[in-house]
Design an enzyme around this catalytic site. Structure first.
Site, PDB file in Angstrom:
ATOM      1  N   HIS A  98     -15.604   4.046  26.483  1.00 53.54           N
ATOM      2  CA  HIS A  98     -16.398   5.174  26.713  1.00 53.54           C
ATOM      3  C   HIS A  98     -17.026   5.011  28.275  1.00 53.54           C
ATOM      4  O   HIS A  98     -17.604   6.015  28.957  1.00 53.54           O
ATOM      5  CB  HIS A  98     -17.289   5.660  25.858  1.00 53.54           C
ATOM      6  CG  HIS A  98     -17.691   7.191  25.749  1.00 53.54           C
ATOM      7  ND1 HIS A  98     -18.603   7.770  24.786  1.00 53.54           N
ATOM      8  CD2 HIS A  98     -17.069   7.919  26.477  1.00 53.54           C
ATOM      9  CE1 HIS A  98     -18.433   9.107  25.112  1.00 53.54           C
ATOM     10  NE2 HIS A  98     -17.509   9.257  25.839  1.00 53.54           N
ATOM     11  N   ASP A 121     -21.310  11.505  19.925  1.00 51.24           N
ATOM     12  CA  ASP A 121     -21.372  10.199  19.854  1.00 51.24           C
ATOM     13  C   ASP A 121     -22.475   9.927  18.937  1.00 51.24           C
ATOM     14  O   ASP A 121     -23.424  10.401  18.810  1.00 51.24           O
ATOM     15  CB  ASP A 121     -21.695   9.767  21.343  1.00 51.24           C
ATOM     16  CG  ASP A 121     -21.399   8.215  21.603  1.00 51.24           C
ATOM     17  OD1 ASP A 121     -20.827   8.098  22.603  1.00 51.24           O
ATOM     18  OD2 ASP A 121     -21.234   7.519  20.663  1.00 51.24           O
ATOM     19  N   HIS A 123     -23.854   7.116  19.742  1.00 45.71           N
ATOM     20  CA  HIS A 123     -24.895   6.482  20.724  1.00 45.71           C
ATOM     21  C   HIS A 123     -24.817   7.350  22.090  1.00 45.71           C
ATOM     22  O   HIS A 123     -24.168   8.279  22.204  1.00 45.71           O
ATOM     23  CB  HIS A 123     -23.962   5.058  21.242  1.00 45.71           C
ATOM     24  CG  HIS A 123     -23.348   4.444  20.119  1.00 45.71           C
ATOM     25  ND1 HIS A 123     -22.211   4.462  19.549  1.00 45.71           N
ATOM     26  CD2 HIS A 123     -24.223   3.430  19.241  1.00 45.71           C
ATOM     27  CE1 HIS A 123     -21.971   3.330  18.569  1.00 45.71           C
ATOM     28  NE2 HIS A 123     -23.095   3.148  18.565  1.00 45.71           N
ATOM     29  N   ASP A 125     -25.264   6.149  25.215  1.00 41.56           N
ATOM     30  CA  ASP A 125     -24.443   5.585  26.100  1.00 41.56           C
ATOM     31  C   ASP A 125     -25.058   5.913  27.412  1.00 41.56           C
ATOM     32  O   ASP A 125     -24.540   6.188  28.669  1.00 41.56           O
ATOM     33  CB  ASP A 125     -23.099   6.420  26.467  1.00 41.56           C
ATOM     34  CG  ASP A 125     -22.259   6.112  25.166  1.00 41.56           C
ATOM     35  OD1 ASP A 125     -21.200   6.619  25.055  1.00 41.56           O
ATOM     36  OD2 ASP A 125     -22.784   5.362  24.243  1.00 41.56           O
ATOM     37  N   HIS A 138     -19.665   0.590  28.472  1.00 45.43           N
ATOM     38  CA  HIS A 138     -19.460   1.697  27.667  1.00 45.43           C
ATOM     39  C   HIS A 138     -20.821   2.241  27.133  1.00 45.43           C
ATOM     40  O   HIS A 138     -20.841   3.245  26.372  1.00 45.43           O
ATOM     41  CB  HIS A 138     -18.540   1.230  26.828  1.00 45.43           C
ATOM     42  CG  HIS A 138     -18.910   0.475  25.375  1.00 45.43           C
ATOM     43  ND1 HIS A 138     -18.177   0.756  23.984  1.00 45.43           N
ATOM     44  CD2 HIS A 138     -20.085  -0.288  25.419  1.00 45.43           C
ATOM     45  CE1 HIS A 138     -18.825  -0.115  23.332  1.00 45.43           C
ATOM     46  NE2 HIS A 138     -19.803  -0.851  24.043  1.00 45.43           N
ATOM     47  N   ASP A 225     -16.743  10.824  21.460  1.00 46.34           N
ATOM     48  CA  ASP A 225     -16.516   9.275  20.941  1.00 46.34           C
ATOM     49  C   ASP A 225     -16.322   9.420  19.571  1.00 46.34           C
ATOM     50  O   ASP A 225     -16.998   9.809  18.731  1.00 46.34           O
ATOM     51  CB  ASP A 225     -17.701   8.591  21.386  1.00 46.34           C
ATOM     52  CG  ASP A 225     -17.811   7.205  21.031  1.00 46.34           C
ATOM     53  OD1 ASP A 225     -18.542   6.340  21.605  1.00 46.34           O
ATOM     54  OD2 ASP A 225     -16.931   6.913  20.130  1.00 46.34           O
ATOM     55  N   ASP A 227     -16.555   7.415  17.415  1.00 44.05           N
ATOM     56  CA  ASP A 227     -17.506   6.802  16.578  1.00 44.05           C
ATOM     57  C   ASP A 227     -18.617   7.935  16.240  1.00 44.05           C
ATOM     58  O   ASP A 227     -19.711   7.455  15.424  1.00 44.05           O
ATOM     59  CB  ASP A 227     -18.073   5.325  17.050  1.00 44.05           C
ATOM     60  CG  ASP A 227     -18.999   5.664  18.394  1.00 44.05           C
ATOM     61  OD1 ASP A 227     -18.962   4.660  18.975  1.00 44.05           O
ATOM     62  OD2 ASP A 227     -19.729   6.578  18.253  1.00 44.05           O
ATOM     63  N   GLU A 270     -12.626   5.653  22.397  1.00 47.80           N
ATOM     64  CA  GLU A 270     -13.183   4.693  21.720  1.00 47.80           C
ATOM     65  C   GLU A 270     -12.027   4.469  20.418  1.00 47.80           C
ATOM     66  O   GLU A 270     -12.793   3.838  19.427  1.00 47.80           O
ATOM     67  CB  GLU A 270     -14.499   4.687  21.340  1.00 47.80           C
ATOM     68  CG  GLU A 270     -15.534   4.470  22.425  1.00 47.80           C
ATOM     69  CD  GLU A 270     -15.735   2.945  22.803  1.00 47.80           C
ATOM     70  OE1 GLU A 270     -15.416   2.137  22.178  1.00 47.80           O
ATOM     71  OE2 GLU A 270     -16.372   2.833  24.074  1.00 47.80           O
TER      72      GLU A 270
HETATM   73  N1  LIG Z   1     -26.183   0.955  22.805  1.00 48.12           N
HETATM   74  C1  LIG Z   1     -25.135  -0.047  22.553  1.00 48.12           C
HETATM   75  C2  LIG Z   1     -23.928   0.333  22.093  1.00 48.12           C
HETATM   76  C3  LIG Z   1     -23.079   1.259  22.818  1.00 48.12           C
HETATM   77  C4  LIG Z   1     -21.913   1.846  22.466  1.00 48.12           C
HETATM   78  C5  LIG Z   1     -20.991   2.481  23.356  1.00 48.12           C
HETATM   79  B1  LIG Z   1     -20.222   3.460  22.702  1.00 48.12           B
HETATM   80  O1  LIG Z   1     -19.360   4.222  23.923  1.00 48.12           O
HETATM   81  O2  LIG Z   1     -19.567   3.394  21.811  1.00 48.12           O
HETATM   82  O3  LIG Z   1     -20.865   4.994  22.378  1.00 48.12           O
HETATM   83  C6  LIG Z   1     -25.635  -0.863  21.301  1.00 48.12           C
HETATM   84  C7  LIG Z   1     -26.414  -1.940  21.642  1.00 48.12           C
HETATM   85  N2  LIG Z   1     -27.078  -2.563  20.418  1.00 48.12           N
HETATM   86  C8  LIG Z   1     -27.853  -3.634  20.982  1.00 48.12           C
HETATM   87  C9  LIG Z   1     -28.601  -4.198  19.715  1.00 48.12           C
HETATM   88  C10 LIG Z   1     -28.000  -4.635  18.536  1.00 48.12           C
HETATM   89  O4  LIG Z   1     -28.529  -5.200  17.507  1.00 48.12           O
HETATM   90  C11 LIG Z   1     -26.863  -3.370  18.167  1.00 48.12           C
HETATM   91  C12 LIG Z   1     -26.144  -2.967  19.325  1.00 48.12           C
HETATM   92  C13 LIG Z   1     -24.983  -0.938  23.884  1.00 48.12           C
HETATM   93  O5  LIG Z   1     -24.176  -2.062  23.702  1.00 48.12           O
HETATM   94  O6  LIG Z   1     -25.604  -0.636  24.899  1.00 48.12           O
HETATM   95 MN   LIG Z   2     -19.817   6.201  23.310  1.00 48.17          MN
HETATM   96 MN   LIG Z   3     -20.292   5.467  20.475  1.00 50.23          MN
HETATM   97 MN   LIG Z   4     -17.605   3.241  20.268  1.00 52.48          MN
END
Ligand SMILES: N[C@](CCCC[B-](O)(O)O)(CCN1CCC(O)CC1)C(=O)O
Ligand SMILES: [Mn+2]
Ligand SMILES: [Mn+2]
Ligand SMILES: [Mn+2]
Length: 301
Positions: A98, A121, A123, A125, A138, A225, A227, A270
């Site tokens: 993403h 989504d 999330h 993002d 992402h 997304d 997900d 994704e």
């Molecule tokens: N907010 C997350 C996931 C992003 C997902 C991107 B997508 O495009 O798929 O929507 C989650 C980070 N988070 C950090 C703490 C952990 O315990 C769980 C994941 C991050 O990595 O920043």
């Molecule tokens: Mn996303």
């Molecule tokens: Mn997502």
């Molecule tokens: Mn994703």
């Protein structure tokens, strides 16, 4: 009108291998023909070739991983999507992770500065370089589009072209603490799974569009997304989160946005065909193609 299918085999915004194969599986499943059968003229001249840069020459910037690669790829995508939009085509960008939406939405906003963004989504993002926990880009594209956080020279091409009042989320259920703060501070409207349960998807979509497109006269960029869907519906994705949208709720969003007649650009992101078993992959690719068809006019009656 012509659809331009923009296949973006890119995974640099996150660590799991395979999401770069998403576009290949979606096209191999027959998406181009399916869209032609809906009556569209479809332009697809092969998937995008992104030249790799070695990680040696792309060390992290702060926590951000593969920053120069992600920036360069997204800039290229912005140019490709922007050119299609400028030429009156409807770009359907197939991810890929993403982070690509930094490019696609930049491209759309170049021609349609008043466009609104519907971001579907689990999330948000919207992490900045300061709030990200993972450093996976992402999880950050929206912050770049809004111009939040400290300016990063390697991303100077991204103009803060999206206004908070032109962004709305549907399906949120896994936000980092920093992201919750950012949504509040910027008054960004979000319909989480709580609201979907409370009001039903029909009212949620209506309220979301009432917020970002009250007179139904602004172009819409839908960034989906997979997900956002429950993992039982779309299992082959990198960051699955339980308690997601049903198959029908996901399709209703796409059908309702098609009905506005205002869709100017679509992202389907994704899909990771290397995750889970072959049946899960088939299921996820099939639902991805189905969502795209629904956003582009396939109806049940
Ligand atoms: N907010 C997350 C996931 C992003 C997902 C991107 B997508 O495009 O798929 O929507 C989650 C980070 N988070 C950090 C703490 C952990 O315990 C769980 C994941 C991050 O990595 O920043
Ligand atoms: Mn996303
Ligand atoms: Mn997502
Ligand atoms: Mn994703």
């Amino acid at each position: 009108k012509t659809i331009a299918v923009v296949g973006c085999p890119f995974s640099g915004g996150q660590p799991k291998l395979g999401v770069d194969k998403g576009p290949i599986h979606l096209v191999e499943a027959g998406l181009v023909t399916q869209l032609e059968e809906l009556g569209w003229h479809v332009l697809f001249d092969g998937h995008h070739q992104f030249e790799e840069i070695s990680t040696a020459s792309d060390p992290p910037i702060g926590k951000l991983k593969n920053p120069r690669l992600v920036s360069r790829v997204c800039e290229g995508v912005a140019n490709v999507v922007g050119e299609h939009v400028r030429n009156g085509r409807l770009p359907v960008t197939l991810g890929g992770d993403h982070s690509l939406a930094m490019g696609t939405i930049s491209g759309t906003l170049k021609s349609y500065p008043d466009a609104c963004v519907v971001w579907v989504d689990a999330h948000a993002d919207i992490n900045t370089a300061e709030t990200t926990v993972s450093g996976n880009i992402h999880g950050m594209p929206v912050s770049f589009l809004l111009g939040l956080g400290v300016e990063i020279p390697e991303f100077s091409w991204v103009k803060p072209s999206l206004k908070p009042e032109r962004l709305v989320y549907i399906g949120l259920r896994d936000l980092d603490a920093g992201e919750k703060k950012i949504l509040k501070e910027n008054n960004i409207r979000a319909f989480s799974m709580h609201e979907v349960d409370k009001y039903g998807i029909g009212r949620v979509v209506e309220m979301a569009l009432d917020h970002v497109n009250p007179n139904r006269d602004l172009p819409i960029h839908l960034s989906f997304d997979v997900d956002a869907l429950d993992p039982s519906v779309a299992p082959s994705t990198g960051t699955p989160v339980r308690g997601g949208l049903t198959f029908r709720e996901g399709h209703y969003i796409c059908e309702a946005i098609h009905e506005t007649g205002l869709l100017v650009a679509l992202d389907l992101m994704e899909v990771n065909p290397s995750l889970a078993d072959p049946e899960s992959v088939r299921q996820t690719v099939t639902v991805g193609c189905s969502l795209v068809r629904s956003a582009l006019g396939e109806s049940l009656l």
